[in-house]
Design a protein around this motif. Structure first.
Motif, PDB file in Angstrom:
ATOM      1  N   ILE A 140       4.547   0.132  -2.691  1.00 41.05           N
ATOM      2  CA  ILE A 140       4.289   0.035  -1.250  1.00 41.05           C
ATOM      3  C   ILE A 140       3.411  -1.195  -0.991  1.00 41.05           C
ATOM      4  CG2 ILE A 140       3.196   1.164   0.736  1.00 41.05           C
ATOM      5  CD1 ILE A 140       3.873   3.841  -0.767  1.00 41.05           C
ATOM      6  N   PRO A 141       3.881  -2.133  -0.161  1.00 40.47           N
ATOM      7  CA  PRO A 141       3.075  -3.327   0.094  1.00 40.47           C
ATOM      8  C   PRO A 141       1.797  -2.972   0.873  1.00 40.47           C
ATOM      9  CG  PRO A 141       5.017  -3.306   1.498  1.00 40.47           C
ATOM     10  CD  PRO A 141       5.118  -2.117   0.601  1.00 40.47           C
ATOM     11  N   ARG A 142       0.741  -3.772   0.693  1.00 40.44           N
ATOM     12  CA  ARG A 142      -0.519  -3.503   1.382  1.00 40.44           C
ATOM     13  C   ARG A 142      -0.384  -3.688   2.891  1.00 40.44           C
ATOM     14  NH1 ARG A 142      -4.915  -2.822  -1.623  1.00 40.44           N
ATOM     15  NH2 ARG A 142      -4.577  -3.013  -3.854  1.00 40.44           N
ATOM     16  N   GLU A 143       0.491  -4.611   3.261  1.00 40.25           N
ATOM     17  CA  GLU A 143       0.605  -4.974   4.668  1.00 40.25           C
ATOM     18  C   GLU A 143       1.982  -4.553   5.171  1.00 40.25           C
ATOM     19  OE1 GLU A 143      -0.916  -8.970   6.874  1.00 40.25           O
ATOM     20  OE2 GLU A 143       0.527  -9.222   5.270  1.00 40.25           O
ATOM     21  N   SER A 144       2.049  -3.928   6.344  1.00 36.51           N
ATOM     22  CA  SER A 144       3.352  -3.558   6.897  1.00 36.51           C
ATOM     23  C   SER A 144       4.039  -4.797   7.449  1.00 36.51           C
ATOM     24  CB  SER A 144       3.188  -2.528   8.015  1.00 36.51           C
ATOM     25  OG  SER A 144       2.724  -3.160   9.188  1.00 36.51           O
TER      26      SER A 144
END
Lengths: 205, 482
Positions: free
Chosen positions: B465-469
């Protein structure tokens, strides 16, 4: 309890399928890429497709010599009722006329069968037999291992639609496109399972 | 004892077992790729291919819209031509009719032309229970029957077997059922076909009763059509005294002319041939009513429903009844290629099986209800179908029916919760943002989802899951990735 027929028809009505529009028929009525009236090309295609199946094609002006050539090596040939006598005039083997009807075992023991056809299709290399004069009953063209069929040029349609239009659906019809074959083992095509393993076509003008 | 798919496990379980069989996967892969290649060449040869498909789909829709009148026409024409027409609501009734007809002849051994419908209704087993030995005569069907096996493909039922397996089956079994395999039989396909020819010839010559299906049934004329390659069909249709044809009610086509569409599509799409070697057509007992020594003296047509009217009542699903059993959907299917046909637990495997079985039988049984999920929804089947069945539309509709029926409570609850959050923009934004912040910290690299959702992660890796959407990234950079 209602009977099965009544019940099935009731279920069909209950499914309430809406009416369908007339199907579009924009497909070709002749073989693609050729002019239907160009007879030499249609006949060449017919011969080419038969040859691809491994059938022998002999083009001749009259039947006798070509039939004798196609039957070379056979000792006996089944001749359906109505077969022209001159077709076997040049051949010296035994002609088994199917009248009275030959026993199944006799058909099975015959080396070959010689027939006419009712129509043919160039694009798929198909012969169509309807049991009419010279074409024989279905068992006669099934049990011998070699089928020799005499086709007149005028019987050859470029594609299936033209041939279907001249057939009588009331008669038992057999469409033959090459010799019996199977690809049931590893999709490798093997010629000759139950029907005749060899097919020869004599194409007359 | 004839085997059947009765009590077969649901697709995920059966598929897991099948994909573990390396030999099977290799056999299925080789066969499906070979047919795919041949089909592609022959379909491309026709510049009017799409027009033929349009016509075929349109004609079959006409059939479904006018089924009652077509069947009544068939009944009238066949009866007028000296045949007898029977109607069967379900498998048991069809089997009883055929068994009684064979019993009346006094015969104990009969020959059969490969027919998917008789496989569907389990006719061989029903006849066996009545002391009647029904011998299959199609080469692949013979391999399946001699091997006490189950069919895995609608056109090539023994597609899952290679030549060595077939040789072993012939050597072991032929002698128990008639003429034994020749001494020193090798695994050359030509030799194996010759062994089948010799084994079956004595059965054809001695058979008094034959059972067939039909590819098409022409309403206008009452004509039956059988398309085949080997000549076993011609043997059965021609040499027996009594012919019993068992045909599904959806097999009708309105007119004789309509055959020009289907006969040009079927072989090209099924086996990559312009026409199959043999097409036989007959109408009742023919013009002489069987008196000319050409073909059977007695003809019975058994019209079978067995769930077809159930499928007909499903507005989205009824298009599955257009099917002409060419098998192209299974040949192209990435799922079928890996699992083979047995995983579907039915004589109809692959994409058509995934939709047809639930439509014919309903979704009450967990095995049947698992089939609409046996697909990646890639849609390759839509593209090759000669009658333009929209498989993906039907699959999605059936999945919705399964979910509405309460078959997947966890999935329903999860989607319900997500739906609630997605409907409120602020809640959705907050949720996406927070998962980016805490997700990477809380979730391990390799995730196994709990409970029934575990099926999803067992064979897949969940991406990190990336830190930033995406939304936050876009807002910050306006899409400038540099």
């Amino acid at each position: 309890m209602t009977d099965a027929r009544t019940e099935i028809l009731r279920r069909i009505r209950a499914a309430a399928v809406p009416p369908a529009v007339a199907p579009p028929r924009h497909y070709l009525r002749h073989a693609p890429g050729l002019d239907e009236t160009d007879r030499p090309t249609v006949l060449a295609l017919f011969a080419e497709r038969l040859t691809e199946y491994g059938a022998t094609v002999l083009r001749a002006d009259t039947a006798a010599a070509a039939v004798a050539q196609a039957l070379d090596g056979a000792r006996s040939v089944v001749a359906p009722v109505g077969l022209p006598d001159e077709w076997t005039a040049d051949w010296s083997g035994e002609v088994l006329v199917d009248r009275p009807l030959l026993e199944t075992a006799r058909l099975d023991a015959a080396d070959a069968v010689l027939t006419a056809c009712t129509a043919a299709v160039a694009e798929s290399g198909t012969l169509i037999l309807d049991g009419g004069p010279g074409q024989g009953r279905r068992a006669a063209t099934l049990l011998p291992d070699l089928h020799v069929c005499v086709v007149r040029a005028s019987q050859v349609h470029s594609a299936l639609p033209g041939a279907l239009a001249v057939l009588d659906p009331g008669r038992p019809l057999t469409f033959i496109s090459g010799p019996s074959a199977t690809a049931d083992i590893e999709m490798i095509r093997v010629k000759g399972v139950h029907g005749p393993r060899r097919l020869a076509v004599v194409l007359l003008p | 004892m004839t085997r059947s798919f009765l009590g077969w496990p649901a697709f995920p379980e059966a598929a897991e077992r099948e994909v573990g069989n390396r030999q099977l996967r290799e056999n299925v892969r080789r066969a499906t790729h070979t047919i795919r290649g041949k089909r592609a060449v022959l379909a491309a040869e026709r510049p009017d291919w799409e027009a033929l498909r349009d016509a075929a789909a349109g004609i079959k829709d006409q059939v479904l819209a006018n089924l009652e009148s077509h069947l009544l026409q068939v009944e009238e024409k066949v009866t007028a031509a000296g045949g007898t027409v029977h109607w069967a609501r379900d498998a048991a009734e069809a089997n009883r009719i055929v068994t009684d007809l064979v019993r009346a002849t006094g015969e104990r051994e009969i020959v059969k032309v490969k027919s998917m419908l008789t496989e569907e209704i389990g006719l061989d087993a029903a006849l066996e229970a009545a002391g009647i030995n029904a011998r299959e005569t199609d080469l692949a069907a013979t391999i399946v029957q001699l091997g006490d096996d189950l069919p895995s493909h609608v056109v090539v039922p023994a597609l899952h077997r290679n030549r060595t397996e077939i040789r072993d089956i012939f050597v072991r079994e032929m002698g128990r059922h008639g003429r034994p395999a020749p001494e020193g039989l090798t695994d050359e396909p030509a030799e194996l076909a010759e062994a089948a020819r010799l084994h079956l010839r004595e059965k054809f010559l001695g058979a008094k009763v034959a059972v067939s299906g039909a590819n098409f049934l022409v309403a206008e004329t009452g004509t039956l059509v059988v398309v085949e390659s080997e000549g076993n069909g011609r043997m059965c249709l021609t040499l027996a005294d009594t012919l019993i044809s068992v045909v599904g009610i959806e097999k009708t086509v309105p007119s004789w002319q309509d055959l020009e569409v289907f006969l040009q599509l079927l072989a090209r799409n099924a086996t990559g041939e312009r026409m199959a070697p043999y097409t036989s057509t007959w109408t009742g007992l023919g013009p002489s009513k069987g008196a000319d020594g050409d073909g059977p003296q007695t003809f019975h047509l058994v019209l079978v429903d067995n769930g077809r009217t159930r499928a007909l009542a499903d507005p989205t699903g009824r298009q599955a009844l257009r099917c002409i059993r060419c098998g192209a959907c299974m040949n192209i299917c990435p799922v079928y290629e890996r699992t083979g046909g047995h995983a579907y637990g039915s004589v109809y495997p692959g994409p058509i099986g995934a939709i047809l079985n639930p439509l014919l039988k309903g979704l009450d049984d967990p095995q049947t209800a698992s089939l609409p999920y046996a697909s990646t929804l890639c849609g390759a089947c839509n593209e090759v179908c000669p009658v333009r069945i929209r498989f993906t539309d039907v699959l999605l509709d059936l999945r919705a029916q399964v979910a509405d029926g309460g078959k997947h409570p966890v999935e329903r609850a999860a989607l319900g919760a997500v739906g609630g959050v997605m409907e409120h923009q602020a809640a959705w934004k907050a949720a996406v943002k927070s998962i980016g912040l805490v997700g990477p910290l809380l979730l391990p690299r390799k995730i196994r989802l709990p409970g029934p959702l575990g099926g999803w992660t067992d064979s897949r890796t969940v991406p990190a899951i990336p830190r930033e959407s995406f939304r936050t990234w876009w807002k910050r950079t306006e899409g400038d990735a540099k």
